[in-house]
Design an enzyme around this catalytic site. Structure first.
Site, PDB file in Angstrom:
ATOM      1  N   HIS A  22      -0.623  -6.221  -4.425  1.00  0.00           N
ATOM      2  CA  HIS A  22      -0.350  -5.051  -5.447  1.00  0.00           C
ATOM      3  C   HIS A  22      -1.493  -4.224  -5.514  1.00  0.00           C
ATOM      4  O   HIS A  22      -1.316  -3.015  -5.956  1.00  0.00           O
ATOM      5  CB  HIS A  22      -0.428  -6.067  -6.994  1.00  0.00           C
ATOM      6  CG  HIS A  22       0.700  -6.944  -7.114  1.00  0.00           C
ATOM      7  ND1 HIS A  22       1.810  -6.572  -8.100  1.00  0.00           N
ATOM      8  CD2 HIS A  22       0.966  -7.857  -6.534  1.00  0.00           C
ATOM      9  CE1 HIS A  22       2.515  -7.950  -7.901  1.00  0.00           C
ATOM     10  NE2 HIS A  22       2.326  -8.510  -6.753  1.00  0.00           N
ATOM     11  N   ASP A 128       1.345  -2.092 -13.325  1.00  0.00           N
ATOM     12  CA  ASP A 128       1.838  -3.273 -12.866  1.00  0.00           C
ATOM     13  C   ASP A 128       3.203  -3.992 -13.579  1.00  0.00           C
ATOM     14  O   ASP A 128       2.769  -4.153 -14.745  1.00  0.00           O
ATOM     15  CB  ASP A 128       1.138  -4.198 -12.012  1.00  0.00           C
ATOM     16  CG  ASP A 128       1.784  -5.126 -11.090  1.00  0.00           C
ATOM     17  OD1 ASP A 128       2.555  -5.985 -11.465  1.00  0.00           O
ATOM     18  OD2 ASP A 128       1.387  -4.868  -9.903  1.00  0.00           O
TER      19      ASP A 128
END
Length: 488
Positions: A22, A128
């Site tokens: 990520h 995120d």
């Protein structure tokens, strides 16, 4: 668009989940937006800041000769939840109990996130998707939230179908039963064993349902993808599902740091790897890597070694630093094969994956189908041998093998995290898949030609006038217009 003559540049806060898969694309994405005149800040914790520091420093160094603003990394302490010092990222977790503590820490990051928004008032936050609480926090501070999960549009569309319809519930109680996902542009089927089981993982199921709903309520969603890669699913996502999306990838192509991006400690084996590849014929080497979150049992490692030997191909194999001792898995004769260094090279630790994939000697990639690795392979024009484990990886395999036709599967059948057992893939199946991708047969030639075409389209997407370049510009224009209307 490049922002000029504005008193204050547009300010985007990037808030990545604490895992390399990520963090790395977010650092690359910040470089994309900064190159267009956007002030970019990445909010993360000390250990995770170290993972992206090199990439950010290299980007800022490249920006010095331009009017692009430097990317900032704002570091906040990792919450004290009883984890060992330095355990701040998913790959460092060694048990489900540590995982529970880790997610408790994730929720406690809301306080520093709230504080940054209140004190700095960015124009938007790219959060995120796993920070599902960030929508409420952003709304309370009057900041629009853009969601980013780092997955393909195809995978998100499949996940949306699964979470809304739970088709496995009505399927036969057989792990090999085929389950169709309803409401997609084309028929998509998975084995029941390849899907998350809501009965086995009720908390995970509820979490992903919440993530899906929160992302849909957000201002929009960013994707590390490009229009020519999955056009039917862009249309499905934006028109049928009514979700706003911008495709800005492949973001790795924005990186100025191909060698050490994503790490603060490159493997000592990496230096000799490129020299070793230089001595190999074009397309003769298969590259093997399963990312940062996959662990293999000694039996799996043994079968993979057998498969590489049986394939007859040269290979570069990346094995995580915590892998088991070679004496536990190495088959007879394999040590001698490695000692000569003619056919194979093992890298322990972090490898310069982008440099390896773009080397002319590499002709195939054995991959777990994590989206970053998948897209890096697409960008390099390298076909794949697919070996998914869990998360979105089985969806990505479907995209690679059945829709894009740039890969061959080894027959992976079990959705299982690194803490769970799964059926072992035999060396013969691995060797056969490598042979189909890299061999002389007609099917292999078609796969390689298609992979090469996709690589050219990927590189074109991020160049000036490309679809991803234009999507970045459209988003910047829209956010600037929003700021003007809010301030009017």
């Amino acid at each position: 668009m490049t922002i000029k003559d504005e008193q204050q540049p547009l300010h985007i806060l990037f808030f990545p989940f604490l895992a390399p898969g990520h963090l790395i694309p977010v650092a690359d994405m910040a470089a994309l937006f900064a190159a267009r005149g956007v002030k970019c800040t990445i909010l993360t914790t000390p250990v995770n800041a170290a993972v992206i520091r090199s990439a950010v420093d290299r980007a800022n160094e490249a920006f010095r000769s331009t009017d692009a603003p430097a990317i900032d990394i704002t570091v906040v302490p990792f919450p004290d939840v009883g984890l060992p010092p330095g355990v701040e990222s998913v790959p460092a977790l060694n048990s489900d109990a540590e995982g529970d503590k880790f997610f408790h820490a994730i929720h406690r990051l809301r306080e520093p996130f709230d504080r940054f928004l209140a004190e700095n008032r960015p124009d938007t936050v790219v959060a995120d998707s796993f920070f599902d609480w960030s929508l409420d926090a952003a709304s309370e501070n009057g900041v629009p939230r853009l969601a980013f999960l780092g997955s393909s549009m195809f995978a998100r569309a499949c996940s949306n179908s699964m979470l809304r319809n739970n088709p496995a519930e009505a399927a036969p109680d057989d792990p090999d039963a085929l389950v169709a996902l309803p409401g997609l542009p084309r028929r998509v089927e998975l084995r029941r064993s390849q899907m998350m089981d809501p009965k086995k993982r009720p908390e995970h199921w509820a979490f992903f349902q919440r993530v899906n709903a929160v992302d849909q309520e957000s201002y929009g969603e960013l994707f590390n993808s490009f229009h020519d890669l999955e056009p039917d699913y862009f249309e499905h996502y934006t028109t049928t599902l009514g979700r706003r999306a911008w495709l800005v990838g492949p973001v790795a192509l924005a990186s100025k740091d191909m060698a050490t991006r994503g790490t603060n400690g490159l493997s000592p084996d990496a230096d000799g790897c490129l020299r070793w590849l230089d001595a190999k014929p074009a397309g003769s080497v298969v590259y093997v890597s399963f990312g940062t979150l996959s662990l293999s049992s000694p039996t799996e490692l043994r079968e993979l070694a057998r498969g590489l030997d049986l394939s007859g191909k040269n290979f570069v194999w990346v094995i995580g630093g915590a892998a088991t001792e070679e004496s536990e898995w190495m088959p007879d004769g394999f040590a001698e094969l490695m000692a000569r260094g003619e056919r194979g090279l093992i890298i322990r630790g972090w490898a310069p994956q982008m440099l390896i994939l773009n080397h002319q000697a590499v002709g195939g990639f054995v991959t777990h189908c994590g989206w970053n690795s998948t897209l890096e392979s697409v960008s390099a024009g390298v076909p794949m041998v697919t070996w998914p484990r869990y998360a979105d990886q089985f969806y990505n395999e479907k995209l690679v093998v059945e829709l894009l036709k740039v890969g061959v599967g080894v027959g992976s059948a079990d959705f299982a995290s690194k803490f769970e057992a799964r059926r072992v893939i035999g060396g013969e199946a691995i060797a056969e898949a490598i042979g189909r991708v890299m061999g002389d047969g007609e099917g292999g030639e078609a796969i390689r030609e298609k992979a090469k075409e996709l690589g050219e389209k990927a590189r074109g997407a991020v160049e000036k006038g490309g679809s991803s370049y234009d999507d970045v510009g459209r988003l910047v224009d829209e956010l600037m217009a929003r700021r003007s209307s809010v301030n009017a």
